[in-house]
Design a protein around this motif. Sequence first.
Motif, PDB file in Angstrom:
ATOM      1  N   SER A   1       0.931  -1.127  -0.052  1.00 13.13           N
ATOM      2  CA  SER A   1       0.153   0.068   0.079  1.00 13.13           C
ATOM      3  C   SER A   1       0.875   1.173  -0.178  1.00 13.13           C
ATOM      4  O   SER A   1       2.089   1.281   0.467  1.00 13.13           O
ATOM      5  CB  SER A   1      -1.055  -0.143   1.266  1.00 13.13           C
TER       6      SER A   1
ATOM      7  N   GLN B   1       3.011   8.981  -0.779  1.00 13.52           N
ATOM      8  CA  GLN B   1       2.593   8.523  -2.233  1.00 13.52           C
ATOM      9  C   GLN B   1       1.132   8.790  -2.423  1.00 13.52           C
ATOM     10  O   GLN B   1       1.035   9.162  -3.703  1.00 13.52           O
ATOM     11  CB  GLN B   1       3.036   7.035  -2.243  1.00 13.52           C
TER      12      GLN B   1
ATOM     13  N   GLY C   1      13.060   8.159   4.006  1.00 17.48           N
ATOM     14  CA  GLY C   1      12.220   7.083   4.530  1.00 17.48           C
ATOM     15  C   GLY C   1      10.990   7.264   4.547  1.00 17.48           C
ATOM     16  O   GLY C   1      10.061   6.337   5.040  1.00 17.48           O
ATOM     17  N   THR C   2      10.249   8.161   3.802  1.00 12.87           N
ATOM     18  CA  THR C   2       8.671   8.542   3.660  1.00 12.87           C
ATOM     19  C   THR C   2       8.319   7.637   2.475  1.00 12.87           C
ATOM     20  O   THR C   2       7.104   7.708   2.275  1.00 12.87           O
ATOM     21  CB  THR C   2       8.488   9.983   3.896  1.00 12.87           C
ATOM     22  N   GLY C   3       9.238   7.137   1.671  1.00  9.34           N
ATOM     23  CA  GLY C   3       8.835   6.543   0.398  1.00  9.34           C
ATOM     24  C   GLY C   3       8.726   7.662  -0.831  1.00  9.34           C
ATOM     25  O   GLY C   3       8.208   7.601  -1.729  1.00  9.34           O
TER      26      GLY C   3
ATOM     27  N   THR D   1      11.060   8.674  -2.868  1.00 12.28           N
ATOM     28  CA  THR D   1      11.637   8.164  -4.273  1.00 12.28           C
ATOM     29  C   THR D   1      10.630   7.677  -5.153  1.00 12.28           C
ATOM     30  O   THR D   1      10.462   8.050  -6.296  1.00 12.28           O
ATOM     31  CB  THR D   1      12.844   7.205  -3.999  1.00 12.28           C
TER      32      THR D   1
HETATM   33  P1  AMP Z   1      12.497   6.564   0.460  1.00 12.68           P
HETATM   34  O1  AMP Z   1      12.003   7.598   1.481  1.00 12.68           O
HETATM   35  O2  AMP Z   1      12.363   6.853  -0.668  1.00 12.68           O
HETATM   36  O3  AMP Z   1      13.978   6.403   0.630  1.00 12.68           O
HETATM   37  O4  AMP Z   1      12.146   5.275   0.934  1.00 12.68           O
HETATM   38  C1  AMP Z   1      12.454   4.574   2.200  1.00 12.68           C
HETATM   39  C2  AMP Z   1      12.212   3.059   1.982  1.00 12.68           C
HETATM   40  O5  AMP Z   1      10.983   2.566   1.903  1.00 12.68           O
HETATM   41  C3  AMP Z   1      12.739   2.604   0.734  1.00 12.68           C
HETATM   42  O6  AMP Z   1      13.647   1.202   1.183  1.00 12.68           O
HETATM   43  C4  AMP Z   1      11.663   1.883  -0.192  1.00 12.68           C
HETATM   44  O7  AMP Z   1      11.838   0.804  -0.945  1.00 12.68           O
HETATM   45  C5  AMP Z   1      10.640   1.606   0.812  1.00 12.68           C
HETATM   46  N1  AMP Z   1       9.315   1.848   0.402  1.00 12.68           N
HETATM   47  C6  AMP Z   1       8.989   3.136  -0.413  1.00 12.68           C
HETATM   48  N2  AMP Z   1       7.459   2.949  -0.578  1.00 12.68           N
HETATM   49  C7  AMP Z   1       7.193   1.815   0.106  1.00 12.68           C
HETATM   50  C8  AMP Z   1       5.884   1.303   0.123  1.00 12.68           C
HETATM   51  N3  AMP Z   1       4.704   1.826  -0.464  1.00 12.68           N
HETATM   52  N4  AMP Z   1       5.754   0.026   0.740  1.00 12.68           N
HETATM   53  C9  AMP Z   1       6.631  -0.460   1.252  1.00 12.68           C
HETATM   54  N5  AMP Z   1       8.131   0.035   1.094  1.00 12.68           N
HETATM   55  C10 AMP Z   1       7.985   1.040   0.504  1.00 12.68           C
END
Ligand code: AMP
Length: 216
Positions: A42, A47, A68-70, A72
Amino acid sequence: MMVVEFYLKGDNHLISFRMKTFDLLGLSTPVLRAIGELGFESPTPIQEQAIPVMLGGNQDVVALAQTGTGKTAAFGLPLIELLDFTKRDTQALILAPTRELCVQITKDMQNYAKYTPGAHVVSIYGGARIEGQIREVRKGPQIIAATPGRLVDMIERGVVDLSTIEFVVLDEADEMLTMGFKEDLDLILSQTPAEKSTWLFSATMPREVQRIANDY
Ligand code: AMP
């Protein structure tokens, strides 16, 4: 975990339901398959908010988001949906403050685009030999993830052409300014077309970041 919410509406027993899953955000099958394999079930809050807006394509967006919030995937998944991978023009530029982040973004984008035919992502960053990066850029990636200093070097060598850019992502914009990349950012953005969408991500929103959000 998939979150499913059911609502019972009135006496006519009309049941509507809202599933906080990625397929309802408007992502394509190849992208859903790729993120499914990564274990994304999810969307994270950023996102859920950002993806539908960004899929619209012609919006500038400013997002407050920590690592860490997803974040990227919040910009990466819409980019994959919006670009034309039948062309070899560079259509998206992702700028990040450090080599580590740049490499991470590139890996993530390659994973998200695993089942999207023709998608090609390249990273260029300082502290590594430029020759290999020049070779990669000459292959015509649609997406370049770069640190500002090395990208300026590539522009000055005439290796990178930013005239076909449609989307610019400024990731960790506050960090890029703290690290003194303001002049590089100005130069880089001056090489991109006026008609483009700019997506700015920052963990903090100091006045300098607000100013570049306004300027760009
Ligand atoms: P970020 O904040 O983009 O550095 O992402 C942090 C971590 O969360 C990374 O390891 C991603 O692969 C993971 N991630 C991002 N979106 C999701 C999601 N919707 N569900 C599970 N893991 C996620």
